[in-house]
Design a protein around this motif. Structure first.
Motif, PDB file in Angstrom:
ATOM      1  N   ASN A  49       0.504  10.984   2.306  1.00 51.70           N
ATOM      2  CA  ASN A  49      -0.598   8.931   2.931  1.00 51.70           C
ATOM      3  C   ASN A  49       0.615   8.371   3.281  1.00 51.70           C
ATOM      4  OD1 ASN A  49      -2.770  10.855   2.345  1.00 51.70           O
ATOM      5  ND2 ASN A  49      -2.944  10.053   0.613  1.00 51.70           N
ATOM      6  N   ALA A  50       1.322   8.040   2.306  1.00 56.01           N
ATOM      7  CA  ALA A  50       2.652   6.814   2.111  1.00 56.01           C
ATOM      8  C   ALA A  50       3.319   7.014   3.667  1.00 56.01           C
ATOM      9  CB  ALA A  50       3.859   7.090   1.335  1.00 56.01           C
ATOM     10  N   GLU A  52       1.125   5.042  -2.680  1.00 50.77           N
ATOM     11  CA  GLU A  52       1.001   6.049  -3.092  1.00 50.77           C
ATOM     12  C   GLU A  52       1.923   6.878  -2.887  1.00 50.77           C
ATOM     13  OE1 GLU A  52      -1.172   7.113  -1.752  1.00 50.77           O
ATOM     14  OE2 GLU A  52      -3.042   5.854  -1.821  1.00 50.77           O
ATOM     15  N   ASN A  90       1.506  10.840  -3.601  1.00 50.92           N
ATOM     16  CA  ASN A  90       1.212  10.859  -2.078  1.00 50.92           C
ATOM     17  C   ASN A  90       2.459  10.591  -1.277  1.00 50.92           C
ATOM     18  OD1 ASN A  90      -1.223  11.996  -3.876  1.00 50.92           O
ATOM     19  ND2 ASN A  90      -2.187   9.708  -3.727  1.00 50.92           N
ATOM     20  N   LYS A  97       0.697  -1.029  -0.360  1.00 46.94           N
ATOM     21  CA  LYS A  97       0.025   0.076  -0.058  1.00 46.94           C
ATOM     22  C   LYS A  97       0.782   1.063   0.354  1.00 46.94           C
ATOM     23  CE  LYS A  97      -3.593   2.436   0.304  1.00 46.94           C
ATOM     24  NZ  LYS A  97      -4.671   2.469  -0.945  1.00 46.94           N
TER      25      LYS A  97
END
Length: 404
Positions: A42-43, A34, A39, A30
């Protein structure tokens, strides 16, 4: 019965807790998703809890630092990653990450230091060698950079990246010498060829350059010399000034004296502009040429228009050129179309008349090795030598340059 109920409840909550335990691999997938989307925040929100929970997992530590470096938060990235490099057995991936951080943040000395650490274990890594050579060039440690390139296998040192670094180093040369020979011949009707040559020396300073040139010309059974100097001064806004002055030993082959000024304005988007004038003093008259240039640059191509206006004879001349430049190979190919009494190089005498002349020319520059250049030039003219009568005129020139 109560024990049985407690056992069931314990198994239920254990299973629920286990289900809620997320696999680190799944989280990392995930995180990378990101990152691919750009992003980074977010990561980081996903990977930071993992980094805290698994402090011994060096892959997670390195990737966290990389995310910060991609965000250009270089100090935070180094704080996370450098402990993995500043030890007796440095982590190779951490070393690569630190090398990139120092390179992106233009800390050339530190970047070279960590390149050496990595190359001590992987001496043939082409990408790290390329980064080190680039840093050495930025630090003006040019000889060290060239020695590394020369020590690589041919398959590596001939690649585009290393050729480009060689070119950058070569352009730092402060000095150059050039010699040239020009033959001007005519046909239908013909006359004895004219011969011209020059030898010049140029030197670059930090923001200026000076050129000294000795010309010799043999025309109409007369041989004369012209001695001249060019001066270039650059400015902070990328504009520059060109100045020229010269004096000759005669009155016919060359002007008795000459001078010129031209200011090249700072480029505007893809356009270049200049305005200038040339002045030539002859025994019987003086000639002033007003000139300038408008050029459009599109990648490696440039198309330019340059007019000349002879104020003494009220004559207009025009030059339209198309040029393709290969910056890496320092090669140039140039096509020209000319109309009017255009002064070819320094050749402009006092016997100007309102006669027509049509010209088409081509020239090519080729680099030999790292420091020699050859430039052959050919210019064909369909020249009106007396009113209503035309002949062919051929200008063939070769210029050889050595920089050092």
């Amino acid at each position: 019965m109560n024990k049985f109920c407690y056992s069931i409840l314990f198994l239920f909550f254990s299973a629920l807790a286990f289900a809620q335990e997320i696999s680190p691999d799944a989280v990392m997938q995930k995180v990378k998703s990101e990152v691919e989307k750009g992003n980074f925040d977010n990561a980081l929100s996903l990977i930071e809890p993992l980094r805290v929970k698994f402090p011994q997992d060096e892959d997670i530590q390195v990737y966290t630092g990389r995310i910060y470096s991609w965000k250009k938060e270089y100090q935070t990235a180094l704080k996370i990653i450098k402990p993995l490099t500043d030890r007796s057995n440095p982590n190779p991936d951490a070393l690569l990450a630190v090398i990139n951080i120092y390179y992106w943040s233009e800390q050339w000395d530190s970047c070279v230091q960590y390149c050496d650490k990595y190359l001590a274990v992987n001496p043939q890594d082409a990408e790290v060698l390329k980064i080190k050579v680039n840093c050495l060039e930025k630090l003006n440690r040019n000889q060290e950079a060239l020695e590394i390139i020369d020590g690589l296998p041919v398959t590596e040192n001939s690649t585009q990246a290393f050729r480009g670094i060689r070119t950058l180093i070569g352009r730092k040369a402060k000095n150059a010498v050039s010699v040239s020979y020009l033959n001007v011949s005519t046909s239908d009707p013909g006359q004895s060829p004219f011969h011209y040559g020059y030898a010049e020396y140029s030197h670059k300073f930090s923001k200026s350059a000076i050129v000294g040139r000795a010309n010799i010309g043999h025309a109409n059974n007369d041989t004369q010399m012209l001695f001249e100097t060019d001066y270039y001064q650059t400015f902070k806004n990328k504009s520059y000034l060109y100045a020229n002055a010269g004096i000759s030993t005669g009155e016919t082959v060359f002007p008795i004296a000459k001078g010129g000024l031209e200011y090249y304005f700072a480029p505007y988007k893809k356009f270049d502009f200049s305005l200038g004038a040339r002045f030539m003093h002859f025994d019987a008259s003086d000639i002033t040429l007003l000139t300038g240039q408008l050029a459009y640059n599109a990648g490696s191509y440039s198309i330019a228009y340059r007019p000349y206006y002879d104020t003494e004879n009220e004559l207009f001349s025009h030059v339209l050129s198309l040029q393709k430049t290969n910056e890496e190979k320092e090669s140039v190919i140039r096509l020209e179309l000319q109309y009017g009494n255009v002064p070819y190089l320094y050749l402009y005498n006092g016997f100007t008349a309102p006669l027509k002349a049509y010209r088409a020319g081509i020239q090519y520059q080729h680099r030999l090795g790292d420091s020699f250049f050859v430039r052959p030039i050919f210019l064909y003219e369909y020249e009106e030598y007396i009113p209503g009568e035309y002949r062919n005129r051929f200008n063939v020139q070769l210029i050889v340059t050595k920089r050092f």
